[in-house]
Design an enzyme around this catalytic site. Structure first.
Site, short mmCIF file in Angstrom:
data_model
loop_
_atom_site.label_atom_id
_atom_site.label_comp_id
_atom_site.label_asym_id
_atom_site.label_seq_id
_atom_site.Cartn_x
_atom_site.Cartn_y
_atom_site.Cartn_z
N GLU A 238 -27.06 -116.19 -76.28
CA GLU A 238 -28.37 -116.34 -75.25
C GLU A 238 -28.41 -114.88 -74.99
OE1 GLU A 238 -29.91 -115.22 -72.34
OE2 GLU A 238 -28.59 -116.67 -71.02
N CYS B 85 -31.55 -112.50 -67.29
CA CYS B 85 -31.92 -112.58 -68.71
C CYS B 85 -33.23 -113.11 -68.66
CB CYS B 85 -30.81 -113.33 -69.51
SG CYS B 85 -30.92 -115.01 -68.96
#
Length: 483
Positions: free
Chosen positions: A199, A233
């Protein structure tokens, strides 16, 4: 320390074979303990996050405590169903005769990360980030008091320790971070043919169409961008907006900043700090080296306090190497003006697919157009961040923004090997004789008929309900004629 890492990995690698972590009762106990770890130590974890990031309790609950607790409870409720064998109906006629097929859900083995790993029956090494030292220390101290240390161990350290850790053989590696480190992780995993879930974030755009309530848009983009001072993120990385809307957007954003931080984010307890001096320097240099745009909100900073103000830079060029190069991962929001939606889509497509694409519009047609013409790990329309908090949805990137997905069922699948099993009976061998030598044209015809579907057969299966109705009507018609 390096020898210690190897000994941990070696000891954990034998446990899936012995079966300690495999029984569902064991997994459930560990999940309950992990839930207890989080809920019984909230104050300690809040304090650690406060020391690392000056993070407010509200953000710590939403970003750290709730996700772990929620996933633990969900797995406890659904683990029996997730882990049970999945029966499969064989497509090949020969395999339907005297046999059965199923998929077993088995642990991968030793993995790097937790929660989904526990539910799937794996052992795990947890490597917290060395940048968040207080949070890492809290996890290291708490974990052995709650989870079985035979199966779950914490390793701390920086580049040297991480490099050595990646040299070891794992059955799966789960990594969250930058694309650059993601490449290092993937390269290390490739040496052992180890699967990975990555990720990796990226420059997630927020497209603002011309039919929106601008104050609502400003509130929601600011929420997503300045949550944890932009160190998320999936934070909106930049805004794409029609040039004529820019004044309204800036005005609305100033109102939002006043409402959020009462005009003084530097003293507001709800605004976090940058995690380290290195990252503060990086963000400060991004602003100092920008080649376009002008700061319309914020811009202030204080290195001794690791403070960078919530900052909006308007009229940024899409090719600005500083602001529009890599993911910002901080409280700086570039605003790129476009002439229309098509130009915004072209800019998104000129870059690698982001982890998430945000769109603000009241029009379903506009949403469908953006979905059809772009790629991204996920999409959220008319809000920010909240898709990540919906654990019924898979979460993950694509291409440079990551690979694989997790949350809920997908987390279980990420750490599970689906082992195909077919069980055949030893009787009725005469029915299978056509597959044995000596071969003949007749046997070839038989094998063809039982192993290959025909277009007509597929058509009949797809229209079986209609054909049954027609057949019933024909029977009724014939019966009526006979009367």
């Amino acid at each position: 320390m390096l020898h210690f890492l190897a000994s941990i990995a070696s000891s954990l690698s034998t446990l899936p074979v012995t079966g300690i972590s495999v029984p569902l009762a064991y997994r459930k106990k560990q999940l309950k303990q992990l839930y207890n770890l989080v809920t019984e130590n909230e104050a300690l974890l809040f304090a650690a996050l406060r020391k690392d990031l000056r993070k407010h309790e509200v953000e710590s609950i939403g970003g750290e405590i709730a996700p772990v607790a929620e996933e633990c409870l969900w797995f406890l409720e659904n683990l029996d169903e997730l882990a049970k064998d999945e029966k499969v109906s064989p497509r090949v006629i020969l395999n339907r005769l005297g046999g059965s097929a199923l998929i077993r859900k088995e642990p991968l083995g030793v993995v790097l990360i937790i929660v989904g790993a526990i539910a799937a029956g794996n052992t795990a090494i947890i490597k917290p980030s060395e940048v968040s030292a207080h949070t890492a220390a809290a996890i290291t101290a708490l974990l052995p008091n709650y989870l079985d240390p035979r199966c779950y161990r914490t390793v701390n350290g920086a580049v040297t320790e991480t490099t050595r850790l990646l040299e070891l053989h794992f059955n799966h590696i789960f990594y969250t971070g930058s694309p650059e480190i993601g490449k290092v992780v993937m390269s290390a995993a490739a040496k052992h043919l180890t699967s990975v879930t990555l990720e990796l974030g990226g420059k997630s755009p927020a497209i603002v169409s011309s039919d929106v309530d601008m104050q609502v848009v400003a509130n929601r983009i600011a929420f997503g961008k300045f949550y944890n001072a932009g160190q998320v993120c999936i934070a909106p990385d930049y805004v794409l907006i029609e040039r004529k809307q820019l004044p309204e957007f800036v005005k609305a954003f100033k109102t939002t900043m006043q409402n959020f931080y009462r005009g003084h984010p530097e003293t507001d307890e709800g605004y976090a700090r940058i995690v380290s001096e290195r990252h503060w320097d990086r963000l400060h240099n991004i602003l100092a080296n920008k080649t376009s745009g002008h700061v319309v909100i914020g811009g202030e900073s204080n290195k001794s306090d690791l403070y960078i103000a919530p900052t909006v830079v308007a009229d940024v060029d899409n090719d600005d190497p500083s602001l529009m190069g890599d993911e910002l991962f901080g409280p700086i929001l570039p605003v790129v003006c476009v002439d229309n939606l098509d130009e915004a889509i072209d800019i998104v497509n000129s870059r690698a697919p982001p982890l998430v694409l945000y769109l603000f519009s009241k029009s379903r047609k506009t949403a469908e157009k953006v979905l059809t013409k772009t790629q991204s790990g996920g999409v959220l329309v008319n809000d920010t961040l909240m898709h990540q908090a919906e654990y019924a949805l898979p979460f993950g990137g694509t291409g440079r923004s990551g690979q694989g997905s997790y949350h809920g069922k997908k987390s279980f699948e990420a750490f599970t090997h689906e082992r195909s099993v077919m069980i055949k009976k030893l009787g009725m061998d005469g029915l299978l004789a056509s597959r044995y030598p000596p071969y003949s044209a007749k046997k070839a015809g038989l094998i063809r008929s039982v192993t290959m579907s025909s277009p007509m057969g597929i058509w009949i299966r797809n229209h079986s309900k209609t054909l049954k109705v027609i057949a019933l009507m024909l029977v009724l018609f014939i019966l009526n004629r006979r009367r």
